[in-house]
Design an enzyme around this catalytic site. Structure first.
Site: not given
Ligand SMILES: CC(C)C[C@H](NC(=O)C[C@H](N)C(=O)O)C(=O)O
Length: 308
Positions: A168, A196, A198-199, A219, A221
């Site tokens: 992300t 879905r 996300g945040d 960034t 979960h």
């Molecule tokens: C495993 C995670 C820490 C990896 C992280 N994901 C996001 O940031 C996803 C975004 N916040 C959501 O939930 O849509 C990334 O892409 O690097």
């Protein structure tokens, strides 16, 4: 005011050796592009948009081209942007077949009376604004096809702590005039349900910007970040007098203890201080200020060089 920009490339659990240098270069180039805008007198909003759009176009990062695939093998992207000068904000979620969701989020911020458009409504608005659609294949990389196959075969169910190497992207900036802004963009998480969200597109979770405090991009979960409003929570601690590091430790610590949720944040304060913090294994980041470029990926690893 001396301008500052900080950029991140996601909260990865592990970045394979062969990809590390490529990721590092991408993050540094994004920071340099944003910093150049600030040094030329450009706005914080312009700087974060350019830095994030650069990373959306970069296939190694989980945003724009290079986004992870949902359960159907499709790309659905989320993005948001905010101007700390007047708290104006723009967001899009579950958008498909456009190259730069962050640019569409900015159009929502500046050309509508709303701050959040989703799915088909966002697509219609993009068409009205003349944003070209692109074939979905242009956003899909070979690596993400393999990644989805692996996720489906090995786990069957969503297990985020095992998801590796995603990417992300986000940026925060302070410009010469003392305005702050943030931008965040993502393809979400591998094998997610259709629809879905996300945040990342949610103001206060995926980021926040207020000239009276500073700016933050997050960034990690998404479901955990949403539940604790990670971005606004962190800035709340700053408002209460904590340093950026203390505030980030407190909010990331809270998310971990309450929900076992991992993530990362980048911050800039109204005074021009900046910080990067993460509870995931690593987080590619770069920060530019006073002609110096600071960058890193793993814990306790910072490189400082002169900017061109
Ligand atoms: C495993 C995670 C820490 C990896 C992280 N994901 C996001 O940031 C996803 C975004 N916040 C959501 O939930 O849509 C990334 O892409 O690097």
């Amino acid at each position: 005011m001396n301008p500052v920009i900080v950029v991140h490339g996601g909260g990865a659990s592990n970045i394979s050796k062969d990809r590390k240098e490529w990721v590092r270069q991408g993050i540094i180039k994004a920071a340099e592009a944003g910093y150049k805008i600030l040094m030329d007198g450009g706005s914080a909003v312009d700087a974060v948009e350019v830095a994030v759009a650069f990373l959306e176009d970069h296939p190694e990062f989980n945003a724009g081209c290079g986004s992870v695939l949902n359960v159907n093998g499709d790309v659905e992207m989320d993005a948001s942007i905010m101007n700390g000068q007047d708290l104006s904000a723009g967001a899009v979620s579950a958008v498909r077949c456009i190259a730069n969701p962050i640019k569409l989020a900015r159009l929502v911020m500046e050309k509508t009376a709303h701050c959040f458009l989703t799915d088909q409504g966002a697509a219609k608005f993009a068409a009205v604004m003349g944003v070209p659609t692109i074939p979905k294949e242009q956003l899909v990389t070979e690596r993400n096809i393999k990644r989805l196959e692996k996720e489906k075969h090995e786990k069957g169910a969503l297990k985020l702590d095992c998801q590796q190497d995603l990417g992300t992207v986000g940026a925060v900036a302070l410009d010469c005039k003392g305005n702050v802004a943030y931008a965040t963009s993502t393809g979400g998480i591998v094998n997610k349900m259709v629809g879905r969200v996300g945040d990342t597109p949610c103001i206060g979770s995926g980021g926040y910007a207020d000239n009276d405090i500073g700016a933050i991009s997050t960034t990690g979960h998404g479901e955990s970040i949403l539940k604790v409003n990670l971005a606004r929570l962190t800035l709340f601690h700053v408002e209460q007098g904590k340093t950026l590091e203390e505030a980030a430790n407190m909010s990331l610590g809270y998310m971990k203890s309450k929900l076992k949720g991992l993530g990362g944040v980048i911050l800039v304060s109204k005074a021009g201080d900046w910080a990067v913090k993460w509870t995931s294994t690593s987080m590619p980041w770069a920060a530019a200020k006073n002609g110096k470029l600071h960058s890193g990926i793993d814990l306790n690893e910072t490189t400082i060089t002169d900017l061109p």
